[in-house]
Design a protein around this motif. Sequence first.
Motif, PDB file in Angstrom:
ATOM      1  N   LEU A 191       2.460   6.332  -7.213  1.00  0.00           N
ATOM      2  CA  LEU A 191       1.394   7.047  -7.909  1.00  0.00           C
ATOM      3  C   LEU A 191       1.494   8.548  -7.701  1.00  0.00           C
ATOM      4  O   LEU A 191       0.938   9.322  -8.490  1.00  0.00           O
ATOM      5  CB  LEU A 191       0.025   6.541  -7.440  1.00  0.00           C
ATOM      6  N   ASN A 192       2.195   8.959  -6.659  1.00  0.00           N
ATOM      7  CA  ASN A 192       2.409  10.379  -6.399  1.00  0.00           C
ATOM      8  C   ASN A 192       3.779  10.855  -6.881  1.00  0.00           C
ATOM      9  O   ASN A 192       4.251  11.925  -6.491  1.00  0.00           O
ATOM     10  CB  ASN A 192       2.257  10.672  -4.902  1.00  0.00           C
ATOM     11  N   ALA A 248       0.831  -1.210   0.000  1.00  0.00           N
ATOM     12  CA  ALA A 248       0.000   0.000   0.000  1.00  0.00           C
ATOM     13  C   ALA A 248       0.866   1.262   0.000  1.00  0.00           C
ATOM     14  O   ALA A 248       0.604   2.215  -0.753  1.00  0.00           O
ATOM     15  CB  ALA A 248      -0.922  -0.013   1.214  1.00  0.00           C
ATOM     16  N   ARG A 249       1.903   1.248   0.837  1.00  0.00           N
ATOM     17  CA  ARG A 249       2.765   2.435   0.933  1.00  0.00           C
ATOM     18  C   ARG A 249       3.505   2.679  -0.382  1.00  0.00           C
ATOM     19  O   ARG A 249       3.545   3.816  -0.875  1.00  0.00           O
ATOM     20  CB  ARG A 249       3.767   2.247   2.078  1.00  0.00           C
ATOM     21  N   GLU A 250       4.089   1.622  -0.946  1.00  0.00           N
ATOM     22  CA  GLU A 250       4.840   1.786  -2.191  1.00  0.00           C
ATOM     23  C   GLU A 250       3.928   2.223  -3.337  1.00  0.00           C
ATOM     24  O   GLU A 250       4.310   3.070  -4.158  1.00  0.00           O
ATOM     25  CB  GLU A 250       5.541   0.475  -2.552  1.00  0.00           C
ATOM     26  N   THR A 251       2.718   1.661  -3.401  1.00  0.00           N
ATOM     27  CA  THR A 251       1.782   2.037  -4.457  1.00  0.00           C
ATOM     28  C   THR A 251       1.421   3.519  -4.368  1.00  0.00           C
ATOM     29  O   THR A 251       1.422   4.247  -5.372  1.00  0.00           O
ATOM     30  CB  THR A 251       0.504   1.176  -4.371  1.00  0.00           C
ATOM     31  N   THR A 252       1.129   3.968  -3.160  1.00  0.00           N
ATOM     32  CA  THR A 252       0.769   5.375  -2.949  1.00  0.00           C
ATOM     33  C   THR A 252       1.916   6.300  -3.328  1.00  0.00           C
ATOM     34  O   THR A 252       1.720   7.319  -4.013  1.00  0.00           O
ATOM     35  CB  THR A 252       0.375   5.607  -1.481  1.00  0.00           C
ATOM     36  N   MET A 253       3.117   5.945  -2.911  1.00  0.00           N
ATOM     37  CA  MET A 253       4.276   6.799  -3.196  1.00  0.00           C
ATOM     38  C   MET A 253       4.559   6.863  -4.696  1.00  0.00           C
ATOM     39  O   MET A 253       4.804   7.946  -5.247  1.00  0.00           O
ATOM     40  CB  MET A 253       5.499   6.279  -2.440  1.00  0.00           C
TER      41      MET A 253
END
Length: 353
Positions: free
Chosen positions: A181-182, A174-179
């Motif tokens: 995508l930003n 979740a953390r890597e995906t969010t980072m």
Amino acid sequence: MKLAIYGYDTIVGKMVLEMLESNEQLQLDEFYPLSPIPLEYDAVPLKGKNHLITFVNEFDFAKADVALFLTTKDLSETWIPVATAAGCIVIDDSHLYSGAKGENGQATVIASTINPFKLPDLLNTKVAALPHATSVEIAAPLNELCHDFEVRKVVVTALIAASEHGELGTQTLARETTMLLNGQGVDVVDFPAQLAFNVLTRVGAVDSEGVSAHERTIMEELRALLPDYKGQISLTCIQVPTFYGHTLSVQVELTTDETLEDVRDSLSNNSDLIFEDGLKELVAELEEEESPAELIVSPVTCADFERDAIFLSRLRKVGPGTYDFTAVMDNTRYGEAKGALDLLLLLQKHWSK
């Protein structure tokens, strides 16, 4: 049954509580949620009653018949000997006793839907080592085929979800995906490479023979679950960026040439194995309308149904005596939480005789 649960607030623990709430077969006289920290006046609701949380350091395990350990290996290593010394039967989902440890008398590798005949061993060792979800997903269909045919060889490619690693895996993904995508970079810390938007060709370290520790553990558990199977098993585990749901690609080679219908009938003997057309019927029942013309068995699709099962698709004959199929399973719910509940029911049935 008097039941204690250490790890009631983990991913699997929460699912076990949901299953205990809805299950009418299991009769609990007492329920003890345990915590690694003191929590005064906090409680866990279950069956219309609030059960006070007990600090594990202060709990007398002699009060419980069974203790579920749904926590980490280090905590299980500390408290399981205390529980068994007090006379508790322990069901461990931390995989502390995975592989060789479950083979040398320390624990009994058991899945009640596959090898319930191991119950006497469990009553002797007092520790049940729940197998990995991947082991259950492979063993369930293979067990049916071995009942009806002689299986010569099995080749499995297992696509492993992030939740195999517990909250560490899901939170990292979740953390890597969010980072990403930003537009931010990620620091790889707990895994050999980035999880998000990536496929890792191994799960865990690989030895000099090219086999990962995870694959070797699964193979050892399969030998414990299917002691009569003497054929060859080839297993490759690949890490994929999905949160929940293991997917298998399986090829089975029999010593005899059977029809596709006979193989399907054999797999259908287990009510926990549902084919794609059966999933379509479930959709129609839930939506009370005609299901979609196209329905693909996938981790996302199967997670939408309140049905604890292994979903099969693409069963086909690829040569004389050789058959392929895919299998998808919610690894945390069916592979682990349901495994714990089924074992509790097996113990209750034994004690009620």
